[in-house]
Design a protein around this motif. Structure first.
Motif, mmCIF file in Angstrom:
data_model
loop_
_atom_site.group_PDB
_atom_site.id
_atom_site.type_symbol
_atom_site.label_atom_id
_atom_site.label_comp_id
_atom_site.label_asym_id
_atom_site.label_seq_id
_atom_site.Cartn_x
_atom_site.Cartn_y
_atom_site.Cartn_z
ATOM 1 N N GLY A 187 92.761 34.186 -5.490
ATOM 2 C CA GLY A 187 92.864 33.101 -4.516
ATOM 3 C C GLY A 187 93.542 33.577 -3.248
ATOM 4 O O GLY A 187 93.110 34.550 -2.622
ATOM 5 N N SER A 188 94.628 32.924 -2.853
ATOM 6 C CA SER A 188 95.333 33.299 -1.622
ATOM 7 C C SER A 188 96.080 34.624 -1.773
ATOM 8 O O SER A 188 96.432 35.260 -0.782
ATOM 9 C CB SER A 188 96.319 32.190 -1.229
ATOM 10 N N ALA A 189 96.332 35.029 -3.034
ATOM 11 C CA ALA A 189 96.979 36.319 -3.276
ATOM 12 C C ALA A 189 95.917 37.409 -3.384
ATOM 13 O O ALA A 189 94.863 37.192 -3.976
ATOM 14 C CB ALA A 189 97.796 36.259 -4.565
ATOM 15 N N ASP A 190 96.206 38.574 -2.836
ATOM 16 C CA ASP A 190 95.196 39.633 -2.891
ATOM 17 C C ASP A 190 95.262 40.409 -4.188
ATOM 18 O O ASP A 190 94.320 41.119 -4.544
ATOM 19 C CB ASP A 190 95.334 40.586 -1.695
ATOM 20 N N LEU A 208 99.458 45.778 -10.640
ATOM 21 C CA LEU A 208 98.865 44.750 -9.793
ATOM 22 C C LEU A 208 97.445 45.169 -9.437
ATOM 23 O O LEU A 208 97.219 46.313 -9.003
ATOM 24 C CB LEU A 208 99.689 44.563 -8.514
ATOM 25 N N TYR A 209 96.494 44.228 -9.588
ATOM 26 C CA TYR A 209 95.082 44.555 -9.385
ATOM 27 C C TYR A 209 94.460 43.613 -8.369
ATOM 28 O O TYR A 209 94.697 42.403 -8.376
ATOM 29 C CB TYR A 209 94.342 44.511 -10.726
ATOM 30 N N PHE A 210 93.652 44.197 -7.477
ATOM 31 C CA PHE A 210 93.091 43.469 -6.350
ATOM 32 C C PHE A 210 92.011 42.480 -6.782
ATOM 33 O O PHE A 210 91.296 42.709 -7.768
ATOM 34 C CB PHE A 210 92.496 44.449 -5.332
ATOM 35 N N THR A 211 91.898 41.404 -6.038
ATOM 36 C CA THR A 211 90.813 40.455 -6.230
ATOM 37 C C THR A 211 89.473 41.193 -6.150
ATOM 38 O O THR A 211 89.254 41.992 -5.238
ATOM 39 C CB THR A 211 90.871 39.354 -5.166
ATOM 40 N N THR A 234 92.468 52.107 -19.064
ATOM 41 C CA THR A 234 92.980 52.407 -20.401
ATOM 42 C C THR A 234 94.111 51.475 -20.801
ATOM 43 O O THR A 234 94.761 51.690 -21.825
ATOM 44 C CB THR A 234 93.492 53.861 -20.470
ATOM 45 N N GLN A 235 94.375 50.434 -19.991
ATOM 46 C CA GLN A 235 95.507 49.545 -20.244
ATOM 47 C C GLN A 235 95.063 48.216 -20.845
ATOM 48 O O GLN A 235 94.170 47.544 -20.318
ATOM 49 C CB GLN A 235 96.286 49.296 -18.952
ATOM 50 N N ASN A 236 95.705 47.835 -21.939
ATOM 51 C CA ASN A 236 95.513 46.528 -22.563
ATOM 52 C C ASN A 236 96.671 45.628 -22.161
ATOM 53 O O ASN A 236 97.838 46.042 -22.221
ATOM 54 C CB ASN A 236 95.478 46.651 -24.093
ATOM 55 N N GLY A 237 96.382 44.398 -21.756
ATOM 56 C CA GLY A 237 97.442 43.479 -21.359
ATOM 57 C C GLY A 237 96.916 42.066 -21.244
ATOM 58 O O GLY A 237 95.888 41.714 -21.853
ATOM 59 N N TYR A 238 97.599 41.245 -20.445
ATOM 60 C CA TYR A 238 97.255 39.836 -20.314
ATOM 61 C C TYR A 238 97.259 39.425 -18.843
ATOM 62 O O TYR A 238 98.085 39.893 -18.052
ATOM 63 C CB TYR A 238 98.256 38.969 -21.082
ATOM 64 N N MET A 239 96.312 38.549 -18.492
ATOM 65 C CA MET A 239 96.268 37.949 -17.162
ATOM 66 C C MET A 239 96.116 36.439 -17.311
ATOM 67 O O MET A 239 95.526 35.956 -18.292
ATOM 68 C CB MET A 239 95.095 38.498 -16.343
ATOM 69 N N MET A 240 96.659 35.699 -16.352
ATOM 70 C CA MET A 240 96.476 34.257 -16.369
ATOM 71 C C MET A 240 94.996 33.948 -16.150
ATOM 72 O O MET A 240 94.370 34.464 -15.220
ATOM 73 C CB MET A 240 97.330 33.598 -15.285
ATOM 74 N N THR A 241 94.460 33.121 -17.029
ATOM 75 C CA THR A 241 93.021 32.850 -17.012
ATOM 76 C C THR A 241 92.577 32.230 -15.695
ATOM 77 O O THR A 241 91.458 32.478 -15.242
ATOM 78 C CB THR A 241 92.649 31.932 -18.189
ATOM 79 N N ARG A 242 93.448 31.448 -15.067
ATOM 80 C CA ARG A 242 93.051 30.806 -13.804
ATOM 81 C C ARG A 242 92.843 31.813 -12.680
ATOM 82 O O ARG A 242 92.283 31.480 -11.634
ATOM 83 C CB ARG A 242 94.084 29.761 -13.391
ATOM 84 N N TYR A 243 93.340 33.043 -12.877
ATOM 85 C CA TYR A 243 93.140 34.085 -11.873
ATOM 86 C C TYR A 243 91.999 35.028 -12.243
ATOM 87 O O TYR A 243 91.919 36.158 -11.755
ATOM 88 C CB TYR A 243 94.424 34.890 -11.672
ATOM 89 N N LEU A 244 91.121 34.583 -13.138
ATOM 90 C CA LEU A 244 89.948 35.354 -13.527
ATOM 91 C C LEU A 244 88.696 34.511 -13.322
ATOM 92 O O LEU A 244 88.722 33.296 -13.489
ATOM 93 C CB LEU A 244 90.046 35.784 -14.996
ATOM 94 N N SER A 245 87.611 35.176 -12.962
ATOM 95 C CA SER A 245 86.338 34.490 -12.749
ATOM 96 C C SER A 245 85.264 35.148 -13.603
ATOM 97 O O SER A 245 85.217 36.382 -13.717
ATOM 98 C CB SER A 245 85.934 34.551 -11.272
ATOM 99 N N GLY A 246 84.421 34.324 -14.196
ATOM 100 C CA GLY A 246 83.330 34.865 -14.997
ATOM 101 C C GLY A 246 82.195 35.421 -14.169
ATOM 102 O O GLY A 246 81.285 36.062 -14.704
ATOM 103 N N THR A 247 82.227 35.202 -12.874
ATOM 104 C CA THR A 247 81.198 35.715 -11.957
ATOM 105 C C THR A 247 81.864 36.505 -10.840
ATOM 106 O O THR A 247 83.042 36.284 -10.530
ATOM 107 C CB THR A 247 80.376 34.563 -11.355
#
Length: 413
Positions: free
Chosen positions: A34-37, A54-57, A78-91
């Protein structure tokens, strides 16, 4: 019902439904800050959890499951972790990933592209001063995760200068070949994620499902990027991304093997298969952890010319060099470790010199030192070559009864 409790219950239900609606299906998703890069990859499902980077949009990630409470389990590199689902898009989303320009400390030198974000990780290739890469993000340890003309890996952040954002679909030239044998340039084809292969394995009565998803192709290099998801007894236990050869009517992306001959299933992730030889990345199954673990020491095993001896644990590998030249290496699996016992070669007497003579040499490892057991230089002809090749093999196997051998190619087909 108490009206306040009822309202509170409805609010809680609404929140639960909101979180549920955010759940993403397993497969490829994209960072959408979103507003964060950039968005954090966390070690735990909490905004207070340790940040792994930290990973870019626009960065593609592999979603391996819904972690609950608005979090998704993901794999990036090679990294396993967690991200907030609202900051992910299926497309796919508009990308904010920048171009990175290779900037070594000494102008004109080259920079290593590594398989993991650590200083002693395997080198996937090298990039020259001024080469361009696409930067996905930065790990906690100060490594950029990048795409270099279709090959993904890690480069220390002090060796890269960030530039303008580049669209996820745009080609980024690596400036020159990032690894031996590759062509220059090339465009990575997104094409959308596609399930291309499913394997069902058995480990002591437990069902292991391996799903291979093609994330994209790079026709310029003859490669494709795949995600491998491992499911044991219905639960995802492992997921990782790798770059290997493109599948065709003959070669698959992943093959089941038992390269250490311990009775447990292993995985061979195929690289580019050529007319004269092919190699791959071996992941061996560890029964204690229930995971497949990469073993880089097996990378030189020839798919065409490596022979396994299941009765005794011996491995004979042959690396083809030319019409009459090449080298043997004899190993044995001992208590889970691959131990080299002997080696032999058929090469010109002087390195780099074209000659009508060959030197046949065999050595055995005795108390930690190489001991020559055969060394002959001869005029090259078919009869002499066959005689000396037989002599080399006899020297390698002297005093050893390996049992019946099975070519690794036969084992995977």
């Amino acid at each position: 019902m108490n009206r306040k409790k009822g309202i509170a219950s409805l609010a809680a239900l609404g929140l639960l439904l909101a979180w549920t609606s955010l759940a993403l299906a397993q497969g490829t998703a994209y960072v959408a800050g979103g507003s964060a890069d950039r968005v954090h990859l966390r070690a735990e499902c909490s905004t207070q959890g340790t940040s792994m980077g930290l990973y870019f949009t626009g960065t593609p990630v592999e979603v391996t499951g819904d972690a609950g409470n608005g979090w998704s389990a993901v794999v990036i590199g090679t990294q396993n972790g967690y991200m907030m689902t609202r900051y992910l898009s299926g497309t796919p989303v508009d990308s904010l990933m920048p171009t990175g320009i290779i900037s070594p400390r000494n102008a004109g030198s080259r920079v290593n592209l590594r398989g993991e974000p650590i200083a002693d990780a395997p080198v996937l290739g090298t990039l020259k001063d001024g080469a361009a890469v696409r930067v996905y993000g930065e790990t906690k340890g100060g490594w950029y995760f990048v795409d270099a003309g279709g090959r993904q890996g890690y480069i220390k952040n002090t060796l890269v200068t960030l530039g303008d954002a580049v669209s996820a679909g745009d080609a980024v030239s690596a400036g020159d070949a990032p690894y031996p044998g590759s062509a220059q340039g090339g465009t990575a084809s997104s094409g959308g994620a596609q399930l291309v292969q499913t394997l069902t394995l058995d480990e002591g009565g437990r069902r292991i499902l391996v799903e291979v998803t093609r994330l994209g192709e790079n026709p310029g290099y003859g490669e494709a990027t795949y995600s491998v998801r491992v499911e044991t007894q219905g639960t995802t236990t492992q997921s990782f991304v790798y770059t290997g050869g493109r599948m065709d009517e003959y070669w698959k992306a992943v093959y089941p093997t038992d390269v250490n001959m311990d009775g447990y299933p292993d995985l061979l992730l195929m690289g580019i298969a050529g007319a004269s030889d092919a190699f791959g990345t071996h992941y061996l199954y560890e029964p204690v952890s229930g995971r497949f673990v990469e073993h880089g020491e097996l990378a030189d095993f020839s798919v065409y010319r490596c022979t396994l001896y299941p009765q005794t644990g011996y491995v004979l590998n042959y690396l083809h060099d030319g019409a009459a030249t090449g080298s043997y290496a004899l190993y044995q699996w001992q208590n889970g470790l691959l131990v080299q016992l002997a080696r032999a070669s058929m090469l010109p007497p002087e390195a780099g010199i074209t000659s009508d003579k060959l030197q046949a040499k065999a050595e055995r490892l005795v108390r930690g030192a190489w001991q020559t057991v055969y060394d002959e230089t001869f005029d090259l002809d078919d009869e002499a070559w066959q005689a000396h090749d037989a002599a080399l093999l006899a020297a390698l196997w002297s005093g050893i009864e390996p049992g019946e051998g099975r070519p690794i190619l036969e084992a995977i087909h």
